[in-house]
Design an enzyme around this catalytic site. Structure first.
Site, PDB file in Angstrom:
ATOM      1  N   ASP A  23       0.791  -1.253   0.000  1.00  0.00           N
ATOM      2  CA  ASP A  23       0.000   0.000   0.000  1.00  0.00           C
ATOM      3  C   ASP A  23       0.821   1.300   0.000  1.00  0.00           C
ATOM      4  O   ASP A  23       0.449   2.268   0.697  1.00  0.00           O
ATOM      5  CB  ASP A  23      -0.969   0.018   1.195  1.00  0.00           C
ATOM      6  CG  ASP A  23      -1.959  -1.128   1.167  1.00  0.00           C
ATOM      7  OD1 ASP A  23      -1.930  -1.919   0.205  1.00  0.00           O
ATOM      8  OD2 ASP A  23      -2.756  -1.232   2.121  1.00  0.00           O
ATOM      9  N   LYS A 128      -6.618  -4.880  -3.088  1.00  0.00           N
ATOM     10  CA  LYS A 128      -7.228  -5.530  -1.921  1.00  0.00           C
ATOM     11  C   LYS A 128      -8.282  -4.619  -1.288  1.00  0.00           C
ATOM     12  O   LYS A 128      -8.029  -3.442  -1.060  1.00  0.00           O
ATOM     13  CB  LYS A 128      -6.133  -5.899  -0.904  1.00  0.00           C
ATOM     14  CG  LYS A 128      -5.322  -4.739  -0.358  1.00  0.00           C
ATOM     15  CD  LYS A 128      -4.157  -5.294   0.437  1.00  0.00           C
ATOM     16  CE  LYS A 128      -3.502  -4.355   1.395  1.00  0.00           C
ATOM     17  NZ  LYS A 128      -4.294  -3.516   2.248  1.00  0.00           N
ATOM     18  N   CYS A 161      -2.116  -2.414   7.754  1.00  0.00           N
ATOM     19  CA  CYS A 161      -2.096  -3.341   6.617  1.00  0.00           C
ATOM     20  C   CYS A 161      -0.868  -4.247   6.597  1.00  0.00           C
ATOM     21  O   CYS A 161      -0.961  -5.406   6.168  1.00  0.00           O
ATOM     22  CB  CYS A 161      -2.263  -2.566   5.318  1.00  0.00           C
ATOM     23  SG  CYS A 161      -3.941  -1.891   5.180  1.00  0.00           S
TER      24      CYS A 161
END
Ligand code: C5J
Length: 230
Positions: A23, A128, A161
């Protein structure tokens, strides 16, 4: 290869190991993004960009598999649980217009990976909808197809995450090394605690280490060609 790490050296075979970058998206890292608009100090995340670039260059130069992830949802938000949407009560919500387009929506400018770590053709990018990279994605299938059993994990944020993905990976049988200086959090205490939780109890979720140790294992800075740095 052996990398100095906590709680003890991390051993890996490059052909069966992937670098998983979580990310590193504009909305989380850039001064004009969604994270900054919420009042977060993006400098706390941005300091992990340079170490990520070095690791990425060394990993690519060694011929290792690189996988990138992005957190975000379909444009129609059909994959957004009401519970995840509701929790932003009081602030901007997923799908609202933010400073870099609709917040956490695929295809919007803020959803993109920062140019410094742009994926190259052939490097899988996993979209995701959750915090963990295994939830509702084909990551496990991609790794299994290539015989990957170990992951070097970097990215943001450490306690959300990155941490969720490492826990998911652990339960699927992967060994994970998390590079401390290649991760970042808006909350330094959470960053430290999340890393400690991974390596505690003889590595209950995996290993933690530093980018320099991994780059050493890959052959040192000399392994990174000038072309790979750019
Ligand atoms: C990530 C978040 N990537 N903090 N997302 O950690 O919402």
């Amino acid at each position: 290869m052996h990398v100095a790490a906590d709680p003890y050296p991390f051993t890996f075979d490059l052909a069966r190991t992937a670098l998983l970058i979580i990310d590193m998206q504009r909305d989380f890292l850039e001064p004009g993004g969604f994270g900054a608009a919420l009042g977060n100090d993006v400098a706390l995340l941005r300091r992990c960009i340079a170490p990520n670039q070095m690791v990425l260059a060394a990993w690519r130069a060694a011929g290792g598999l690189v996988i990138h992830t992005r957190e975000g949802h379909r444009t129609d938000l059909a994959d957004l649980h009401p519970a995840k949407w509701r929790r932003a009560a009081g602030g901007p919500r997923i799908g609202d217009e933010g400073p870099m387009g609709r917040i956490l929506v695929r295809g919007e400018p803020g959803h993109a990976i920062i140019p410094d770590l742009a994926p190259r053709p052939g490097e899988p990018v996993i979209d995701k909808p959750g915090k963990g990279a295994f939830y509702a994605t084909d990551l496990h299938a991609i790794l299994s197809a290539r015989g990957v059993a170990r992951l070097v994990v970097t990215g943001v944020t450490t306690e959300v995450c990155v941490s969720t993905t490492v826990r998911e990976a652990n339960d699927r049988g992967y060994d994970c090394l998390v590079l401390e200086d290649c991760c970042g959090s808006y909350f330094p205490a959470f960053h430290t605690a999340a890393l400690q939780m991974i390596a505690a109890q003889s590595g209950i979720f995996g290993w933690t280490g530093h980018s320099a140790a991994l780059i050493d294992a890959l052959g040192g800075a000399d392994a990174i060609t000038a072309g790979d740095r750019s």
